[in-house]
Design an enzyme around this catalytic site. Structure first.
Site, PDB file in Angstrom:
ATOM      1  CD  GLU A 244      -3.020  -0.942   0.307  1.00 58.49           C
ATOM      2  OE1 GLU A 244      -3.089   0.097  -0.380  1.00 58.49           O
ATOM      3  OE2 GLU A 244      -3.827  -1.872   0.190  1.00 58.49           O
ATOM      4  CB  CYS A 278      -1.665   7.146   1.274  1.00 54.13           C
ATOM      5  SG  CYS A 278      -2.985   6.298   2.167  1.00 54.13           S
TER       6      CYS A 278
END
Ligand code: NAD
Length: 471
Positions: A244, A278
């Site tokens: 990720e 993010c």
């Protein structure tokens, strides 16, 4: 001042072989709030050995037993709500608003994995084969500092659901938060060796996890740069990887949107988790013909943003986690100025009265071109770039013109029109008309934002190996 001087191995707080000391600094005022003794390769190998031994029996547990464990983990986390939130604010500088959501995500991780397990088929008939979804083995969990315990809870809940054991290496900057979550899980009376943690540096503890033959899979959240190193290292022993990674998410405001609502929402959204998220929508894509109006609305919104003490309820943007991160954000603001993007609000330096911490001014650039570095690089701070487009086709092309593909956002008064745009965006998650999260839906990146998916059944499958049995 707290001192964290133990690893958590085989169900016990264990003396460390590593000796190096790392100072824990409050990002709001630079005061030392603790120190952590960092583990080394030997500590890591001990943790891996414990997890390997525990896997033999833990992988044989059934769904009912795993659900029971998940329930106990959730209860233990719920007992420490206040401390978990306050420690995150203190050590990381996350705003109270954000840390409260992060805490809810920690608890939610167990609920959602229980729900997933209740419907998940570990045995399936495919053609003439019986397909068994078998537990992968020991999982190495490597996490960043920007919502440390949420990542640990989500990844560990998935591992438990899959019958995997884990060795966790959190960011060394998150040691106080990690200590609390270990204490919670210790309370939950897990079988020994199922959950192990070694604090330490990426190139020491992380590297050992990546290269050790007894680790079957790495579940990593962090930067694209580190993710690439991990993928390269993991391939030698054919470890499975879930990565990720970073993002530079586009936020397309279509011309029929309610701008008075959408633009302030876009500005506040870009600053989620003080910009250290993010999935933050850091590229705001707006119609060229409405740019002046957008600039005015964005400026008004950014001036409303409260930068300051993260413990205050009304603070929207807290300090950057470290001086290094502060310097990185300053560097990119300078890059924006050098590239002749138009500075609408904010800019270089610290806001007045906040000189003692890693505070950055809430910053908006407009007239940004998508090929500028501030539009392409992940800055990871409260810096928004406004980019104009000619028409919907142009907006989609700009949105997709990035190395990343983690999240995207589309706002329109016509949901069908937004859906058509969403289906053409190259990103793992596209939210229409606001910021949404569904922990049962897969989460992960296209392109350089990652490999694999987390959450729900898609996430669970990543911790399992399908075995076809043909009679
Ligand atoms: P980072 O990549 O610097 O570090 C992440 C973790 O990897 C840390 O624990 C670090 O110690 C470890 N590490 C570093 N070098 C290593 C190595 N050689 N081998 C093994 N492990 C190593 O990231 P960060 O600065 O802590 O976090 C910010 C980044 O994380 C941003 O890029 C952000 O986009 C990304 N992120 C992604 C998601 C997502 O879900 N996609 C979520 C949060 C953060």
């Amino acid at each position: 001042m707290k001192r964290i001087d133990k690893a958590y191995i085989n169900g016990q707080f264990t003396e460390l072989h590593g000796k190096q000391i790392f100072d824990l600094i409050n990002p709001s005022n630079h005061e030392k709030i603790g120190e952590v003794i960092l583990g080394d390769e030997i500590d890591t190998r001990n943790a891996i050995a414990a997890a390997k031994k525990a896997f033999k029996t833990f992988s044989k547990t059934n769904v009912v037993e795993r659900i029971e464990i998940l329930k106990n983990l959730k209860k233990a986390v719920e007992k420490r709500e206040k401390e978990l939130i306050d420690t995150m604010i203190l050590e990381y500088g996350g705003t109270r608003q954000f840390c409260t959501i992060a805490y809810q995500n920690m608890v939610g991780a167990f609920d959602h994995m229980i729900e997933t397990l209740q419907h998940f088929e570990f045995e399936r008939k495919v053609g003439s084969a019986l397909v068994e979804m078998t537990s992968l083995g020991v999982v190495g969990i490597i996490t960043p500092w920007n919502s440390s315990n949420s990542f640990i809870c989500n990844k560990f809940a998935t591992a438990v659901a899959a019958g995997c054991t884990v060795v966790v290496k959190p960011s060394e900057m998150s040691a106080l938060q990690t200590q609390l979550i270990i204490e919670c899980f210790h309370e939950a009376a897990l079988p020994e060796g199922v959950f192990n943690v070694v604090n330490g540096l990426g190139n020491v503890v992380g590297n050992e996890i990546v290269n050790h033959p007894d680790i079957a899979k790495i579940s990593f959240t962090g930067s694209t740069q580190t993710g690439k190193m991990i993928a390269k290292g993991a391939v030698d022993s054919m470890k499975r990887v879930t990565l990720e990674l970073g993002g530079k998410s586009p936020n397309i405001i279509l011309d029929d949107a309610d701008f008075e609502k959408a633009i302030p929402q876009a500005v506040f959204g870009a600053y989620m988790n003080s910009g250290q998220a993010c999935i933050a929508p850091t590229r705001l894509l707006v119609p060229q013909s409405r740019l002046e109006e957008v600039n005015q609305l964005a400026k008004e919104a950014a001036l409303q943003v409260v930068v300051g003490d993260p413990a205050n309820e009304n603070t929207n943007v807290g300090p950057m986690v470290s001086e290094k991160q502060y310097e990185r954000v300053q560097h990119y603001i300078q890059v924006g100025l050098d590239e002749n993007a138009e500075l609408l609000v904010g800019g270089m330096g610290k806001p007045e009265g906040l000189e003692n911490g890693n505070f950055v001014k809430a910053t908006v650039f407009t007239n940004v071109r998508n090929d500028m570095r501030i539009a392409q690089k992940e800055i990871f701070g409260p810096v928004l770039s406004i980019i104009s487009y000619q028409n919907d086709e142009d907006a989609i092309a700009i949105a997709n013109d990035t190395l990343y593909g983690l999240a995207a956002y589309v706002t329109s008064s016509d949901e069908n029109r937004a859906l058509k745009v969403a289906s053409r965006i190259e990103a793992g998650r596209v939210c229409i008309n606001g910021f949404k999260h569904d922990p049962l839906a897969p989460f992960g990146g296209f392109k350089q934002s990652g490999i694999g998916r987390e959450f729900g059944a898609f996430g669970l499958e990543e911790y399992l190996e399908p075995k076809s049995i043909l009679v």
